[in-house]
Design a protein around this motif. Structure first.
Motif, mmCIF file in Angstrom:
data_model
loop_
_atom_site.group_PDB
_atom_site.id
_atom_site.type_symbol
_atom_site.label_atom_id
_atom_site.label_comp_id
_atom_site.label_asym_id
_atom_site.label_seq_id
_atom_site.Cartn_x
_atom_site.Cartn_y
_atom_site.Cartn_z
ATOM 1 N N SER A 50 0.809 -1.227 0.000
ATOM 2 C CA SER A 50 0.000 0.000 0.000
ATOM 3 C C SER A 50 0.842 1.277 0.000
ATOM 4 N N ASP A 53 0.583 3.582 -3.068
ATOM 5 C CA ASP A 53 -0.674 4.346 -3.179
ATOM 6 C C ASP A 53 -0.676 5.544 -2.236
ATOM 7 N N ASN A 56 1.603 8.120 -3.797
ATOM 8 C CA ASN A 56 0.978 8.675 -5.000
ATOM 9 C C ASN A 56 -0.137 9.646 -4.649
ATOM 10 N N SER A 57 -0.855 9.342 -3.588
ATOM 11 C CA SER A 57 -1.927 10.221 -3.135
ATOM 12 C C SER A 57 -1.376 11.613 -2.796
#
Length: 428
Positions: A50, A53, A56-57
């Motif tokens: 995770s 992600d 990237n968020s």
């Protein structure tokens, strides 16, 4: 329980393990075309899938908002560190006011020593373990020199007795009693990096306080590994890194604990920075540092958000799994590794391989340190070539850490098979 050295037994334990599914939430290294057996979470934890992600968020927020990302977006950066606090406090057994994530480990310890190593008259000595992690030793040396003392006189190192590998608690307590009139600080690694010995921090803290000194701990090898109750134990201060058991990525942001009785005292000496200043007035750009109450008052700089995003990915997994369940599995997994190791080594009496970590489960985390008596680094290198990722500490110790989030009982069994093959090859 009764262990068995068989693949069927190991696989059955994995089937019964309520935490087994977390293994799939991590990337497992493939080196030279083979998936390795990874036993070095005590040095660098594996990457949560995770993590990408979560980063990237924040990259998307940066692209979308630019500087406005500090105040807008899903997790505004100006307060990003605050979202790491609940899970961090839970892990170390603290109130949320007592914990903050910031900087790196030794940087944090130096900042804490500014506040909590205050030599006063004849009270200038520090009691610590011998053979502590070099960074801690350099910290102590440079701190006592900074105050004008000779490290040989100011630092009292407690070493194992002749022919032993572990410290005896009675020897530490005797030293505290002996030096009580000159003692400023008791400072230990909560879990010794070399032997994996877990110290009784509650007892050491009580003894330090009785002697009129403070107690602090480096929890690099303890946070995320063993249950901690820093507030209830009355510990004065502590710090930890996030890249070992906490899987936060290499060199990532660290954490501190400051007991509320100190955190609520804004008069304590410290080095200031704008992120530790009263947050309601932070952007008024005034002179005169007014520290926040709690651990946040020791902050210097704004948060490294990208690194914190990775740490958040891991802390979310810890919050879900929970330390009590992780510890329960860890005790069993480490005991199984100990059993398998002893079973295999017993087949080859010519080899002197010895576990030097405490045999009592409550006096260790998940690390087992193996001494290669009469052998050298070649054995470790052969283990690495065979696909076991452990680590080596001079002069002759291999450290293995089966971590409960992503190691399995089958991993431990397969390690035993690899060890047996290596020993039988060198035997012939």
């Amino acid at each position: 329980m009764t262990f068995e050295n068989s693949l069927a037994f190991a696989q059955e334990q994995d089937k019964l393990d309520p935490l087994a599914h977390y293994r799939q939430q991590f990337h497992h290294p493939v080196i030279n075309g083979q998936q390795v057996l990874y036993f070095t979470g005590n040095s660098l934890g594996l990457q949560p899938k995770s993590a990408r992600d979560y980063i990237n968020s924040e990259l998307d927020e940066w692209a979308k908002w630019g500087v406005e990302g500090h105040f807008h977006g899903k997790n505004p950066w100006v307060s990003y560190h605050e979202i790491l606090t609940p899970a961090s406090a839970e892990l170390v057994g603290a109130n949320e006011s007592e914990v903050v994530c910031m900087n790196s480990l030794t940087t944090n310890l130096h900042l804490l020593f500014v506040s909590f190593y205050q030599p006063d008259g004849k009270r200038f000595k520090i009691i610590s373990e011998a053979k502590m992690f070099p960074s801690d030793r350099y910290l102590l040396e440079t701190q006592v020199r900074h105050h004008g003392f000779d490290p040989d006189e100011a630092i009292i190192e407690i070493a194992p007795r002749e022919g032993e590998f572990l410290l005896r608690e009675q020897d530490i307590l005797a030293a505290i009693e002996e030096h009580k009139d000159e003692l400023a600080l008791v400072f230990f690694g909560g879990v010794n990096y070399f032997t994996g010995q877990l110290f009784d921090m509650k007892t050491l803290t009580e003894a330090a306080h009785k002697a009129g000194a403070l107690a602090g701990f480096d929890l690099a090898h303890a946070a995320g590994n063993v249950p901690l109750h820093l507030h209830d134990w009355n510990v004065d201060f502590a710090a930890w890194c996030s890249y070992k058991y906490l899987n936060g990525s290499a060199g990532n942001v660290a954490g501190i604990f400051v007991h509320d009785r100190h955190g609520n005292n804004t008069d304590i000496k410290r080095f200031g920075g704008w992120w530790g200043h009263d947050k309601e007035r932070r952007f008024l750009m005034e002179n005169n540092f007014q520290p926040m109450t709690g651990a946040e008052g020791w902050q210097i700089s704004n948060a490294p958000v990208m690194g914190m995003a990775i740490l958040k990915a891991s802390l979310d997994i810890f919050a879900e799994a929970g330390m009590p369940r992780l510890r329960k599995k860890s005790l069993k997994l480490t005991a199984y590794l100990e059993y398998i190791f002893n079973q295999v080594v017993a087949m080859f009496p010519d080899y002197q391989l010895q576990i030097i970590t405490p045999t009592e489960p409550e006096k260790r985390g998940c690390q087992l340190s193996i001494k290669l008596i009469g052998s050298d680094k070649k054995f470790f290198e052969a283990l690495t070539q065979a696909g076991v990722i452990a680590d080596f500490r001079e002069p002759d110790v291999i450290r293995l850490s089966p971590t409960p989030l992503y190691n399995s009982f089958e991993d431990v069994y397969r390690f035993g098979e690899t060890l047996r093959n290596l020993l039988s090859q060198s035997h012939h």
